[in-house]
Each structure stands twice: as structure tokens, then as C-alpha cells.
Enzyme design. Structure first.
Site, short mmCIF file in Angstrom:
data_model
loop_
_atom_site.label_atom_id
_atom_site.label_comp_id
_atom_site.label_asym_id
_atom_site.label_seq_id
_atom_site.Cartn_x
_atom_site.Cartn_y
_atom_site.Cartn_z
N GLU A 1 -20.18 -53.57 -27.65
CA GLU A 1 -20.60 -52.40 -26.89
C GLU A 1 -19.54 -52.42 -25.72
OE1 GLU A 1 -24.56 -51.79 -26.25
OE2 GLU A 1 -25.16 -52.67 -27.92
N GLU B 1 -31.32 -57.60 -27.66
CA GLU B 1 -31.52 -58.07 -26.18
C GLU B 1 -32.84 -58.80 -26.19
OE1 GLU B 1 -31.42 -54.40 -24.15
OE2 GLU B 1 -29.31 -53.90 -24.67
#
Length: 579
Positions: free
Chosen positions: A458, A351
Site C-alpha cells: 500500500e 493489521e
């Protein structure tokens, strides 16, 4: 005049709908092929509009501003390039929403693909496409980082929940002029959208193969019976795994009977392996890796570092610059030397578009330097950028597809990386209760321009009455896209509940989302069947990519032989089996 024009357009829209329905009833209608093209470049002149503009009138502005109007009391003008290309210019902007707009009539329960070429008068600015519905909703349908001096494509989409008039416009927080050209809004029915899936799956996930039976002398065996059994799916589909799997036989049976790839939910992360500085403990991920390998389940390494400040341990935050540098060097050497060659990919800096903990301490090149070191330590694994909202939220301007790709190329261009670094794209996929399916496809089209393997890493869907239905829509969409190389669901089981979405209850009976996954696993698998070879010993069939066991029986010699074969994108189309 405006009412009359709207009435005429409404009549045309209704007539088109009647004609389309009549064609469908007579079997005449052919699904319009989907255009996967996009661009990651900023071009001197825009490309032609997709689908000739679709339902947009005068999308190329060849007729000036006919069909267009100023949104939000802005000012409009017509621009022209030296080559004679005409476009709209939204000028004197003082509000984000002031731009060019067009009213359109949306059909109920219809997917719309949207594209437009955009430029700004000065510098760089984020521009977002918005559709205002008759009910007063504002649907974010895509965005792009537009630049001055060249044209960038915004590719997005939306699904119309109800029929009625809507208005498409563009917005930007910057007060620069917005230039707009070659706009397209193309409707697709659910049936047409499904037809795209089938065509893409046939091309990207299946292969037509010819199996030939030959005897010991090399002669074709006419009439040979070939029993084909699909042993293992070739497309990686998996779920996150929690440490509970080590001690729960029910969880083990349920997981290993379905999935071929996994990610450890938390167990490999820095805060799990070195909660106390200097005291490393890899016993849990070691055991999980042994378990996965014993069942032929591939593992993604998640993660080496996480750029989110809230995930850093207190002792890490307290380190001085030089102490942090030594700690990160130790961390990357520790985890990668332990698992190098045993994982298929690494989420190196998790991220790093939304967050910048390490960039804030070490400078903008922190991520790139970590990727260089990671590639040096495990050159066979994909080095993945893992981010959220690039697919999930068209309104999140931080992680627009173009910005993701720019970060990816920045890492690849760092000294020591280059083309040798095997970069992969990791898109998390934490979807809200109302996923934008056309936008998912459009964003993947743009991401595919990197020519790097794309993984959904995910996937989950927020709770709601349609959670399972939306999960199925998402999985069908990403599986069918030719640029996607694998899917992992973020559904690690815990007795106290899952992160967002569970596939099974605590007795390992499927919940509705689990039934969806099982249905698709079954659907994306070749059925066991028997074929008979022709006079030249050939049997031709279409197979999903995967591993197969083919058992061939010689009709005259009464002999049987079994052979394993693998079918994938690179494999041969013909296989010879000697009986």
C-alpha cells in the site's frame, strides 16, 4: 581532554573526506559492498560488527569503554562472557535514555547503516537506537525486542541532513540494565547507495540469457538476426483500484497500460459486501475482478478480516461471542469460496499487530485460526500478514521487524498450519514526508530472515513539496531489495481525490508522482533491440525478468519465425529457436 579528542577526530574525518574525494576524482574508489546480513534469532554470543564497526570507535568494547560515555547521567560498566567477549553494561537506569553513547561526526547528505547487538539483564524489553544531532533533533534509527540470556541484533539507519557532531545512544522504557556490543555505523554516499541498487537489480531482477538459432536440420544459423521485444514486465508492479474504473474509460486506459497487479481499495472488505447483516452483495468486486482478469492483471484479496475496532460495522460489534463466531465463519466461507483460485494472495487478518478486535473476543489464537481456515480454502494463494509502520517508522515499537516475524511464526506454529501454510509478508508502506531510506533497507534485511515472499502492499507518501522525489527513493529502494517480490501503490483514483497520494489528475494526465512511476516502469524494462548470432548461432544478452517476443530471421533462407519466452529467477539461461 574531551575538546582535544574531538579536534583530533575532526581532523581525521576531514582528511578521510579529502582522500575519498581524490580517489573518486581519479576513478580509484570502489563502492563498499552493502552487507544484507541480519538475524532473527537471539544468539548466545553476538556476531561480528558489520563493516568492522564503520566510524564507531571500539565498537566491540575490546578496549573497555574507551570512546564511549554515559548518556543521561547513567552508570556504565564492562561485562564479559565466559568465552571472553567484552561488552558495555548500562546500569542503575532510572530514565529511558540512560545508556551508553558515542559522539560521531556525520557527513552531509549521507546514508548511514546502523547495527548493534543488545541484551537486557532481565526479561524482555524494547530497546531503540537514537541519534541526537547538533541541531537538537532526536532521530529514531531502529529498534529491537531485546531479551535476557542471549543477544539480538538491532539493524537500522538514518540519513544525515547536515554535517556536524551527533551522539548515538540507546533507550528503553524498562529500567533493566542494557548490554551493548559490536556496534557499527557505516556511511555511504548517494553514489555508493545507487551502486548497491544497480548491483542488486542485476542479480535479482535480470538474467543473462543465450539465444541460439537452429535450422530445420538442427544446425546453428550463423548471422541470424534476433529482434527482442519486451512484452510484459516480470516484476509485479501495480496500484490499488477503485470501483470508478468500471465506468470510466479514461481510468481504464490509464490503468491497464501500466500495471500488472492490483488490490481493490475497499470493495472486497466485509463492510462493503455485507453492510446489512445477512444481505451480501458482491456485484462490485465481481465486476472489478472480471475487468482485471480480462486485462491480465493479478489481484490480491484485501481483506477477509480487519482487526481494527474502528472498521467494524455496528452490527458486528453488537454480536455476542457465539454470534460473532458464526458470523466470522460465514464471512470467511463466503468471500473465499467465491474468489478461491482467482487471487494471488489474501490479507487474512489485516493489521493484527496494531489491533486485536478478534483476539479480544476469541483469544490470542484468533488470527492463527483464521489463517488455518483460509489456507484450507485456498491453498494456492499466499496468506499475508498486512501491517503498517514496520518499514515506515523506526520509532513504532509495536511493529518492529522482530515482532512482526514473531507473530508470523506464531501463526505458522498453530496446529494445522506449519510449513504447509504459504505465508507471505505484507508491508503497507504509508510513508511520512521524510522517509528513512537506510532504515527501509535494514528492516527488509531482517524481514528477509523469514524466507517468505515480501510485498509492499500500500505504498504512498504524505503530501509535501518533495513527495514525488521521496516516492522515487522508496520505489528504487524496495525494488532493488532481493527479498521483495512485488509492489502495489495505494493510489486508487477517485474524482474527489485519492486516499493520500494521486498519480493522475481527473483528466488522467500524470501528476509528478505519476511521472515517477512511468519513468521507473520504463527504466525497469528491456529496450527492444536486434542482435546478430555468432558463428555458432548464439546471441547473448542481459534481460529484465519478463515475457518476450523474439523474432528471428534466417539470413540465407529468408525465413522468419517468432517465439515467445519467459525469463525469471527459475528459468533456463539458454533458449533454442528453430528457423
Amino acid at each position: 581532554m574531551r575538546r582535544r579528542a574531538s579536534a583530533v577526530f575532526l581532523l581525521a574525518w576531514l582528511v578521510a573526506g579529502v582522500v575519498k574525494a581524490a580517489e573518486a576524482a581519479s576513478g580509484m574508489a570502489q563502492p563498499l559492498a552493502y552487507d544484507y546480513s541480519s538475524s532473527s534469532e537471539c544468539l548466545p554470543e553476538p556476531m561480528d560488527a558489520h563493516y568492522g564497526g564503520g566510524i564507531i570507535r571500539n565498537g566491540d568494547f575490546s578496549a573497555g569503554l574507551q570512546g564511549w560515555s554515559a548518556f543521561g547521567y547513567g552508570s556504565l560498566a564492562v561485562g564479559s562472557s565466559p568465552a571472553g567477549n567484552r561488552y558495555a553494561v548500562a546500569t542503575n537506569r532510572t530514565r529511558p535514555y540512560q545508556s551508553v553513547s558515542q559522539k560521531v561526526l556525520l557527513q552531509n547528505d549521507t546514508h548511514y547503516t546502523l547495527s548493534a547487538w543488545l541484551q537486557v539483564s532481565d526479561g524482555i524489553a524494547d530497546v531503540r537506537a537514537v541519534v541526537k544531532t547538533a541541531g537538537g533533533d532526536f532521530i529514531h534509527s531502529g529498534g529491537v525486542e531485546a531479551r535476557s540470556g542471549c543477544w539480538s541484533i538491532l539493524k537500522g539507519g538514518l540519513t544525515a541532513a547536515a554535517a556536524g557532531q551527533a551522539e548515538l545512544y540507546f533507550e528503553s522504557n524498562a529500567t533493566v540494565d542494557i548490554w551493548v556490543d559490536n556496534v557499527s555505523l557505516q556511511p555511504f554516499s548517494r553514489e555508493e547507495w545507487s551502486a548497491h541498487h544497480e548491483a542488486a537489480i542485476k542479480k535479482a531482477r535480470k538474467k543473462t540469457v543465450r539465444l541460439q538459432a537452429r535450422d530445420a536440420a538442427g544446425n546453428p544459423v550463423a548471422g541470424a538476426r534476433m529482434h527482442i521485444e519486451h512484452v510484459r514486465n516480470g516484476f509485479p508492479l501495480g496500484s490499488a483500484m477503485s470501483k470508478e474504473i468500471l465506468t470510466n474509460p479514461g481510468y481504464q486506459r490509464w490503468f491497464t497500460s501500466r500495471f500488472t497487479v492490483t488490490t481493490f481499495e475497499n470493495e472486497m472488505k466485509w463492510y462493503s459486501t455485507e453492510a446489512i447483516p445477512g444481505r451480501e452483495d458482491y456485484s462490485v468486486p465481481d465486476a472489478m475482478l472480471r475487468f482485471a482478469k480480462s486485462h491480465g492483471i493479478a489481484v490480491r484479496g484485501h481483506n477477509i478480516f480487519w482487526d481494527d475496532p474502528s472498521t467494524q460495522m455496528g452490527w458486528v460489534k453488537a454480536l455476542s461471542g457465539e454470534q460473532l463466531r458464526r458470523a466470522t465463519e460465514k464471512r470467511i466461507k463466503s468471500v473465499m469460496s467465491r474468489y478461491s483460485g482467482q487471487v494471488i494472495a489474501w490479507d487474512v487478518v489485516n493489521e493484527n499487530l496494531h489491533f486485536d478486535f478478534f483476539e479480544g473476543r476469541f483469544g490470542w489464537e484468533a488470527s492463527a485460526a483464521f489463517y488455518r481456515k483460509a489456507h484450507q480454502m485456498d491453498g494456492g494463494a499466499l496468506m499475508s500478514m498486512n501491517e503498517f509502520n514496520t518499514l515506515e517508522q523506526p520509532g513504532d515499537l509495536t511493529v518492529l521487524p522482530g515482532k512482526y516475524l514473531r507473530k508470523l511464526w506464531q501463526i505458522k506454529a498453530f496446529p494445522g498450519n506449519g510449513n504447509a501454510a504459504r505465508m507471505g509478508i505484507g508491508l503497507e508502506g504509508h510513508f511520512s514526508a521524510q522517509p528513512n531510506i537506510p532504515y527501509i533497507r535494514a528492516a527488509l534485511d531482517t524481514m528477509a530472515q523469514a524466507n517468505a515472499p515480501i510485498w509492499l502492499t500500500e505504498i504512498d507518501v504524505a503530501p509535501g513539496p518533495d513527495q514525488a522525489r521521496h516516492l522515487e527513493q522508496i520505489l528504487r529502494e524496495v525494488y532493488a531489495h532481493p527479498a521483495v517480490h512485488g509492489i502495489i501503490l495505494w493510489t486508487a483514483w477517485h474524482p474527489q481525490g485519492c486516499y493520500v497520494m494521486c498519480l493522475t489528475d481527473n483528466n488522467f494526465k500524470n501528476l509528478p508522482a505519476g511521472d515517477v512511476v512511468d519513468k521507473l516502469i520504463w527504466e525497469w524494462k528491456t529496450r527492444s533491440h536486434v542482435g546478430v548470432a555468432d558463428a555458432d548461432g548464439y546471441y547473448e544478452t542481459e534481460l529484465f525478468h519478463g515475457d518476450y517476443k523474439v523474432t528471428v530471421t534466417h539470413p540465407a533462407a529468408n525465413s522468419t519465425v517468432a517465439q515467445s519466452l519467459s525469463v525469471d529467477r527459475e528459468s533456463d539461461n539458454e533458449f533454442t529457436i528453430h528457423v
